[in-house]
Design an enzyme around this catalytic site. Structure first.
Site, short mmCIF file in Angstrom:
data_model
loop_
_atom_site.label_atom_id
_atom_site.label_comp_id
_atom_site.label_asym_id
_atom_site.label_seq_id
_atom_site.Cartn_x
_atom_site.Cartn_y
_atom_site.Cartn_z
N GLU A 29 132.03 39.19 69.27
CA GLU A 29 132.41 38.10 70.19
C GLU A 29 132.34 38.52 71.66
O GLU A 29 132.34 37.67 72.56
CB GLU A 29 133.81 37.60 69.87
CG GLU A 29 133.92 36.83 68.56
CD GLU A 29 132.98 35.63 68.48
OE1 GLU A 29 133.01 34.80 69.39
OE2 GLU A 29 132.20 35.57 67.51
N ARG A 72 106.10 46.89 82.98
CA ARG A 72 104.71 46.46 83.14
C ARG A 72 104.28 46.38 84.60
O ARG A 72 103.09 46.29 84.90
CB ARG A 72 104.47 45.12 82.43
CG ARG A 72 105.23 43.96 83.00
CD ARG A 72 104.97 42.69 82.23
NE ARG A 72 103.63 42.16 82.43
CZ ARG A 72 103.21 41.51 83.52
NH1 ARG A 72 104.06 41.30 84.52
NH2 ARG A 72 101.99 41.08 83.62
N ASP A 110 96.84 39.85 95.30
CA ASP A 110 98.14 39.24 95.07
C ASP A 110 98.05 37.73 94.84
O ASP A 110 98.80 37.16 94.06
CB ASP A 110 99.07 39.52 96.24
CG ASP A 110 99.59 40.94 96.20
OD1 ASP A 110 100.29 41.35 97.12
OD2 ASP A 110 99.29 41.64 95.22
N PRO A 159 125.44 35.93 78.74
CA PRO A 159 125.11 34.61 79.28
C PRO A 159 125.94 34.25 80.51
O PRO A 159 125.58 33.33 81.25
CB PRO A 159 125.44 33.65 78.12
CG PRO A 159 125.53 34.50 76.90
CD PRO A 159 125.94 35.86 77.36
N1 4GY Z 1 121.79 35.20 76.95
N2 4GY Z 1 121.44 37.11 78.27
C1 4GY Z 1 122.66 37.45 76.51
C2 4GY Z 1 123.42 37.25 75.27
C3 4GY Z 1 124.90 38.16 73.60
C4 4GY Z 1 128.21 39.47 74.86
C5 4GY Z 1 128.10 39.75 72.39
C6 4GY Z 1 121.94 36.50 77.21
O1 4GY Z 1 121.80 38.39 78.22
N3 4GY Z 1 122.54 38.61 77.16
O2 4GY Z 1 123.38 36.18 74.69
N4 4GY Z 1 124.14 38.28 74.81
C7 4GY Z 1 126.12 39.00 73.66
C8 4GY Z 1 126.99 38.62 74.83
C9 4GY Z 1 128.95 39.43 73.56
C10 4GY Z 1 126.85 38.87 72.36
#
Ligand code: 4GY
Length: 251
Positions: free
Chosen positions: A120, A158, A173, A93
């Site tokens: 984590e 895709r 397009d 995130p």
């Molecule tokens: N949102 N976009 C995401 C995520 C979880 C690192 C373990 C997200 O891409 N990945 O939520 N990843 C992961 C993040 C630690 C959990």
């Protein structure tokens, strides 16, 4: 050149859905792309095959160890064409928000090595030494990066020539909602009346220009209501004409 994805993951079977079903599955069967999973647990050296440990400084949860992740990425890299320029992408995130343009560039390049964290998070020293890019699927927290990586690969695959059965749906397009900068219009199929609701008369008219104008206006109406930011972006990109502006001014 076949698009190649390498995925570092504790749970390789999560990606079976992508390679076995739907458009991505058929494209995979056609040899348009490949996926190789690398499990950090296979690169541990202790009897318990440990891939995580407690966070320095305390706190809840566990942190993924640098060494098994680094070895997994190195094996993935060694299995690829040398110096193909594929990024090592951590799903998080905290990363750059993934959007359609990134999917298009991904489809046109050599692919990527995706690193899927669990628990984590992953040790920052692995990120600093091995990761070239961090991408996010959106502002929410998953229990691992796998589903984000799968979504991004699906969005890229895709777009590969030969991936869609109906290539005509992409030929013009201006009718591809992903390229218009607007949200897609509503769709209808048989029966003509369902639960007392008829298909909009414009779609039954048989007049090509009238149908195209109705769809365009539905897209403009929906985008203005739900994603006004996309209207402004489309305007800036020169994707709206005078007829579009007249319609928007009347909303
Ligand atoms: N949102 N976009 C995401 C995520 C979880 C690192 C373990 C997200 O891409 N990945 O939520 N990843 C992961 C993040 C630690 C959990």
């Amino acid at each position: 050149m076949t698009l190649r994805f390498d995925v570092v993951t504790l749970f390789p079977p999560i990606f079976d859905g992508l390679t076995q079903h739907g458009i991505s599955g058929r494209a995979h069967a056609r040899g348009l792309w490949r996926l190789h999973a690398w499990n950090p647990r296979d690169y541990t050296t202790d009897a318990h095959r440990t891939v995580d440990d407690r966070p320095y400084g305390g706190g809840p949860g566990m942190v993924m160890l640098s060494a098994p992740l680094t070895l997994a990425v190195e094996h993935a890299r060694a299995a690829r064409t040398p110096d193909d320029g594929a990024p090592v992408v951590l799903l998080s995130p905290t990363g750059r928000r993934f959007e359609q343009g990134m999917a298009a560039r991904l489809a046109q390049g050599p692919g990527a090595i995706f690193v899927c964290g669990r628990y984590e998070g992953v040790d920052q020293r692995f990120i600093d030494a091995c990761v070239t890019d961090e991408w996010s699927l959106g502002d929410f927290v998953l229990s691992g990066g796998e589903l984000a990586a799968a979504a991004m690969m699906d969005a890229a695959v895709r777009l590969l020539p030969g991936a869609l059965n109906d290539e005509l749906s992409r030929v013009q397009d201006s009718f591809d909602p992903s390229l218009s900068g607007l949200l897609d219009c509503p769709h209808y199929t048989r029966p003509e009346v369902y639960a007392g609701k008829s298909v909009p008369a414009e779609l039954l008219s048989g007049h090509h220009a009238r149908i195209a104008r109705w769809r365009r206006e539905q897209s403009l109406r929906l985008t203005a209501a739900r994603r006004p930011d996309l209207i402004q972006a489309a305007r800036t990109a020169g994707l709206l004409d005078a007829a579009d502006e007249t319609f928007l001014a009347g909303l």
